[in-house]
Motif scaffolding. Structure first.
Motif: not given
Lengths: 208, 208
Positions: A78, A81, A85, A136-137, A139-141, A143-144, A147
């Motif tokens: 958390d 990430l 972000r 899953e977390l 994957r978000e890293s 994606a960030t 981007r």
DNA sequence: AACGAGGGTGAGCAAGCGCTTAGATCCGGT
DNA sequence: ACCGGATCTAAGCGCTTGCTCACCCTCGTT
């Protein structure tokens, strides 16, 4: 150099969100032990001992040894990430945001390399459901970071033939800092962060 | 592209140097088990079972479980160092040698990622003397890469503000391939090698 | 003064661990 | 035909592991 001094607020203490106090002591002890010897080589007796408690005390606050690892991993991911972000959501040019992201992400992996080592390298010791949650977390890293690079390419700031491959490489590079970084070494976390931000800007072909 | 085709000689089989045959079977089984679950989470019964033997058979060929890990680590590091040196000792420009080194080093870490994972991430499970021996081999890998970069800088091919920091980053980037690479993934070892060679040339500021 | 709930302990259980030992089997050399 | 060494197994030893249980202590509340 960025703003780093701040008044010691509610959640500035590393594991401030973990209560009660005995549970936090156990968790901190577990982080140290897992980082030093690995999850499987660490005994519940060792963790309890470091926290100054009897082996049985651990099970008042955590159901199993695996739950301890999960809590550590969850909080750590958390935080990681959140750091990414914060940098990605800035409003400067992509090069600046990417450099910011790498700098703060690497600084965290160096400064808190004991935690990061557990968070990044003990994933396989988690049970299936807990592992899926953490993946899953990640994957978000991914994606960030992707981007930022995408936007840099779109704006003509970067020149990147393989965005997804470069994203993986950038994250891998940063994460691995927690494996080799040593507090007794020559470099400070800030220095490594600055070096890595420069290297990553080169990787994406940003003009200096 | 460099010379990579060769006649299948004596030592082209991955663990060809390990004899007798039963010892090799055990070692291969150990590599798989260690890579999947980690050294400490692997039992001697599991290793023997994968090799189709009884638990006691392991101790005819190896004194301890740790000796198995050491043999794996030693052979793997020797191979990795050999790959780096073969590229470093070429006679082309530094950029070409660096790209060759990264390409072949990364290809090995991807192709043989099970072995590499054990070799690179289970170092701490070795006993003190064995660990010291392996650490020395790593120092030599570091020196080999650093030499290429130094020469590139001296020849005016590269522009690198921090040679030792960049060396650490390059090796870290390559090694970490073994952690995330997946045979079922989209990329082949050759593709990852080519991508990483390009990224590293960018990191050292080589003109394309 | 009595209470009850939550935090803590000492002792210990069942299971699994790395490793050993006594003995069976194989096989080339004499 | 017999040997001796190398290879492998069944059984199991001594120990450690993750975790539990019966019990105790410390409190704020009544």
């Amino acid at each position: 150099m960025s703003a780093a001094e701040e008044t010691p607020g509610v959640e500035d203490v590393p594991w401030g969100e973990v209560t009660p106090e005995a549970a936090r002591r156990l968790l901190v002890a577990a982080v140290e032990a897992f980082a030093e010897r690995g999850y499987h080589a660490t005994t519940t007796r060792d963790i309890a001992g470091r926290a100054g408690m009897s082996p049985a005390a651990l099970y008042i606050h955590y159901k199993t040894k695996e739950e301890l690892l999960h809590r550590i991993s969850r909080i750590g991911h958390d935080k990681a990430l959140e750091i990414l972000r914060a940098a990605a959501d800035g409003d400067g040019p992509a090069a600046e945001r990417l450099a910011d992201a790498v700098r703060s992400f690497v600084r965290w992996h160096a400064e808190r390399h004991t935690t990061a080592r557990v968070v990044q390298y003990e994933l396989d010791a988690l049970g299936p459901e807990h592992r899926a949650e953490i993946v899953e977390l990640r994957r978000e890293s991914d994606a960030t970071v992707r981007r930022i690079i995408d936007e840099g390419v779109a704006a003509g700031e970067f020149e990147v033939p393989d965005v997804s491959g470069t994203t993986v490489a950038v994250l891998s590079l940063c994460i691995d800092v927690s494996r080799w970084f040593n507090t007794q070494g020559r470099r400070t976390p800030d220095e490594v962060g600055a070096l890595y931000a420069d290297l990553v800007l080169r990787m994406v072909g940003a003009q200096k």
